[in-house]
Write an enzyme that holds these catalytic residues in place. Structure first.
Site, mmCIF file in Angstrom:
data_model
loop_
_atom_site.group_PDB
_atom_site.id
_atom_site.type_symbol
_atom_site.label_atom_id
_atom_site.label_comp_id
_atom_site.label_asym_id
_atom_site.label_seq_id
_atom_site.Cartn_x
_atom_site.Cartn_y
_atom_site.Cartn_z
ATOM 1 N N ASP A 244 0.823 -1.204 0.000
ATOM 2 C CA ASP A 244 0.000 0.000 0.000
ATOM 3 C C ASP A 244 0.865 1.265 0.000
ATOM 4 O O ASP A 244 1.862 1.333 0.720
ATOM 5 C CB ASP A 244 -0.862 -0.025 1.275
ATOM 6 C CG ASP A 244 -1.797 1.153 1.365
ATOM 7 O OD1 ASP A 244 -2.719 1.236 0.555
ATOM 8 O OD2 ASP A 244 -1.585 2.010 2.256
ATOM 9 N N GLU A 306 1.506 -0.561 -5.163
ATOM 10 C CA GLU A 306 0.560 0.497 -5.525
ATOM 11 C C GLU A 306 1.398 1.684 -5.976
ATOM 12 O O GLU A 306 1.817 2.511 -5.185
ATOM 13 C CB GLU A 306 -0.324 0.899 -4.341
ATOM 14 C CG GLU A 306 -1.423 1.858 -4.769
ATOM 15 C CD GLU A 306 -2.067 2.637 -3.631
ATOM 16 O OE1 GLU A 306 -3.149 3.193 -3.847
ATOM 17 O OE2 GLU A 306 -1.484 2.723 -2.533
HETATM 18 O O1 TEU Z 1 -4.025 4.646 -1.341
HETATM 19 C C1 TEU Z 1 -2.922 5.495 -1.475
HETATM 20 C C2 TEU Z 1 -3.214 6.691 -2.257
HETATM 21 O O2 TEU Z 1 -2.341 7.212 -2.939
HETATM 22 C C3 TEU Z 1 -4.545 7.340 -2.074
HETATM 23 O O3 TEU Z 1 -4.276 8.662 -1.794
HETATM 24 C C4 TEU Z 1 -5.435 7.293 -3.224
HETATM 25 O O4 TEU Z 1 -4.885 8.075 -4.252
HETATM 26 C C5 TEU Z 1 -6.766 7.883 -2.788
HETATM 27 O O5 TEU Z 1 -7.379 6.932 -1.954
HETATM 28 C C6 TEU Z 1 -7.683 8.182 -3.920
HETATM 29 O O6 TEU Z 1 -8.830 8.825 -3.407
HETATM 30 C C7 TEU Z 1 -3.882 3.585 -0.471
HETATM 31 C C8 TEU Z 1 -5.167 2.777 -0.399
HETATM 32 O O7 TEU Z 1 -5.428 2.206 -1.646
HETATM 33 C C9 TEU Z 1 -6.266 3.660 0.094
HETATM 34 O O8 TEU Z 1 -7.498 2.989 0.120
HETATM 35 C C10 TEU Z 1 -5.897 4.098 1.493
HETATM 36 O O9 TEU Z 1 -6.864 4.990 1.969
HETATM 37 C C11 TEU Z 1 -4.521 4.766 1.522
HETATM 38 O O10 TEU Z 1 -3.538 4.016 0.834
HETATM 39 C C12 TEU Z 1 -4.033 4.877 2.937
HETATM 40 O O11 TEU Z 1 -3.682 3.623 3.437
#
Ligand code: TEU
Ligand code: CA
Length: 582
Positions: A244, A306
């Site tokens: 993540d 990610e």
């Molecule tokens: O997302 C990381 C991230 O870059 C987020 O800012 C994403 O761009 C945003 O949710 C879009 O609206 C990850 C996870 O996929 C996300 O669900 C989490 O909220 C986040 O990390 C924090 O752990």
């Protein structure tokens, strides 16, 4: 049987016996399983509710594994199912080595792992390395004083004098005891990234919610603890991790201000360029060590990242470039989520072509739990399913591993809340109405046309079931050979054992026609993929594939009986996959 052949077949048999998973038909023993995998993301809250509390759970996933096997899924990635206060629905982890009681327990997890294995489905966990929950024992201890054993496990700072010249309005807003945050860094989820803790008279840094304090990755004890938790799950038999927000592990030690950009973001804060708070080179050292650790395990455990990157050159760094000693599958977010991404043949031609310019296997992704569903982003409101079939064709016939998301293969729609009081995702409450949050892409899975779409026996599900479930659901689409679900199944089966579709280079044709996307997957028996991105019929060029052809898949029934490309018109939004007849 000649000796060599006999030895080879012995070896193959030994491999079969030793490998916990049977190899796929066309898979060679040197091909790691993930290279051509279809990976399916499950949002555990929303997949299947086995105990009737309106919230999905692990047993609910186990109950639906047959569906995933039939689809041809090689691995599931389960979004965080660890104990969590659920502020960020699991991305705020309070204990990395257990299961949230709402989702079940470790015995349920082991059962899920075993049932999945019996269906040749691997299980990948979500690993949140950047931050923990503020309720995690590490943070509770760290926040209790400046001298406790975990005092340096998070990113703490004294702040600066509130009268310091040049501080920003946002810093001022977060003043405490005459101190303000040390710089202008913002939380992605709104406000300053720094939060005051009276017990320490210090601020801690949180890139995401206040309840998600960032770990201090400059402290070797943090790395050791996190690697240990990953070993806990690898020892249990998970096939790898989706890392993540992996670019956010490190921050500038000098805490320099991020440069400001014009305008404000969806939370109303100034736009910043995360120059000093994101993507610091130190993260790559951690990833190399992590990869080395994971590689000590058998069976090709995989690291997926990610990785939202500005371009493919940046993406390639996550593979480790030429050394390829970092992630096996960093996500290419450029094709599916690039800011200019649209249902346009030129867009896909350009970005798919560049997706190949990396030192490893590309991983394509069009849907996840953070973004409106692709059927809506690429749809026009009247040809959504036809367009979704084209997108599925791109995903499953490109030279890449493929990542999909629950609901995408049946064409579930984004159901964004219409009223602020209905929103669950906190960013949708603070950001309303500019930012309505991510609930829309997290609604309950639609299994049947029955009550609660077969997701739960409880009429009160954590998010409402989308009203289109009466037609958009697994059971109904299963009975319709022309459904999106059948299109997915067909293409997944095709890519599984067609050598050209597995490894053949992508040769792009018809570059001068902005309405069609055409590529040939090279090989002894090539495969030609033709897609019409327009609402009008498009002429096919017989030279793309001369001689007789056999249809491997056609989204439009009229194409299926054709045996040649000569004089053919590709119907609106059609996708046609053919191979030479001989
Ligand atoms: O997302 C990381 C991230 O870059 C987020 O800012 C994403 O761009 C945003 O949710 C879009 O609206 C990850 C996870 O996929 C996300 O669900 C989490 O909220 C986040 O990390 C924090 O752990
Ligand atoms: Ca961080």
């Amino acid at each position: 049987m000649p000796l060599l052949r006999r030895l080879a077949s012995r070896l193959a048999l030994a491999c079969l016996l030793l490998t916990p998973m049977a190899l796929n038909a066309a898979q060679t023993p040197t091909d790691p399983w993930w290279k051509h995998a279809l990976i399916y993301e499950i949002y555990p809250r929303s997949f299947g509710d086995s105990n009737g509390d309106g919230i999905g759970d692990l047993n609910g996933i186990t109950a639906h594994l047959d569906h995933l096997q039939e689809l041809g899924v090689d691995a599931i990635w389960i979004a965080p199912m660890y104990p969590s206060p659920q502020i960020d629905f699991g991305y705020d982890i309070a204990d990395y080595e257990s299961v949230d009681p709402k989702y079940g327990n470790l015995a349920d997890f082991d059962r899920l792992l075993k049932s999945a294995r019996q269906r040749h489905i691997r299980v990948i966990l979500d690993m949140v390395l950047n931050h923990t929950s503020d309720k995690h024992a590490w943070f509770v201890e760290s926040a209790s004083s400046r001298s406790n054993p975990k005092a340096d496990w998070y990113v703490w700072n004294d702040g600066i004098d509130a009268s310091t010249p040049g501080i920003t309005p946002l810093q001022k807003r977060f003043a405490h005891d005459g101190k303000v945050p040390p710089n202008n860094w913002e939380s992605v989820f709104g406000g300053s990234a720094w939060e005051w803790v009276p017990a320490r008279k210090q601020f801690y840094y949180h890139r995401f919610y206040v309840q998600q304090p960032d770990l201090n990755w400059r402290n070797p004890a943090v790395e050791k603890a996190m690697f240990d938790t990953m070993r806990f799950w690898l020892d249990r038999g998970v096939a790898g991790f989706r890392l993540d927000a992996i670019s956010t592990l490190f921050e500038d030690p000098q805490l320099r201000n991020d440069p400001e950009r014009p305008g404000t973001n969806d939370q109303g804060d100034p736009n910043l360029h995360s120059l000093y708070s994101d993507n610091l080179p130190e993260v790559h050292d951690v990833i190399r060590r992590l990869r080395a650790m994971v590689d000590t395990y058998p069976d090709d455990r995989v690291l997926i990242g990610e990785t939202y990157t500005p371009d493919v050159a940046e993406l390639d760094k996550w593979y480790g470039g030429e050394r390829r000693d970092e992630l096996q599958l960093p996500m290419n977010m450029l094709v599916g989520f690039g800011w200019q991404a649209r249902f346009d043949a030129n867009w896909f031609r350009t970005t798919l072509e560049s997706s190949q310019q990396v030192h490893g296997q590309p991983l394509l992704v069009f849907d996840n739990h953070d973004n409106p569903r692709s059927i809506d982003r690429f749809g026009d409101g009247s040809h959504d399913v036809q367009r979704a079939k084209v997108i599925a064709t791109v995903l499953l016939t490109s030279r890449a591993a493929a990542l999909t998301y629950y609901g995408a293969p049946i064409g579930m729609a984004t159901a964004t809340p219409k009223r602020r009081e209905d929103v669950q995702d906190p960013i949708g409450i603070t950001g309303w109405p500019r930012e309505k949050g991510r609930d829309g892409e997290r609604t309950p899975m639609q299994w049947t046309p029955g009550p609660q779409a077969g997701f739960s026996s409880n009429t009160h599900t954590w998010l409402p079931v989308t009203p289109d479930y009466t037609t958009v659901n697994v059971q109904t689409e299963d009975a319709d050979p022309e459904s999106l679900l059948h299109w997915y199944r067909q293409l997944v089966a095709l890519r599984r054992d067609n050598p050209a579709l597995r490894d053949g280079a992508m040769q792009f044709l018809a570059r001068d026609n902005a309405q069609v996307l055409v590529y040939r997957r090279e090989g002894a028996k090539p495969v030609l993929v033709m897609m019409n991105f327009s609402g009008s019929a498009q002429a096919i060029d017989g030279k793309w594939q001369e001689g007789a052809v056999t249809t491997l898949a056609a989204s439009d029934a009229s194409l299926r009986k054709l045996t040649s490309l000569q004089g053919v018109q590709l119907p609106p939004y059609a996708a046609w996959v053919v191979t030479p007849a001989h």
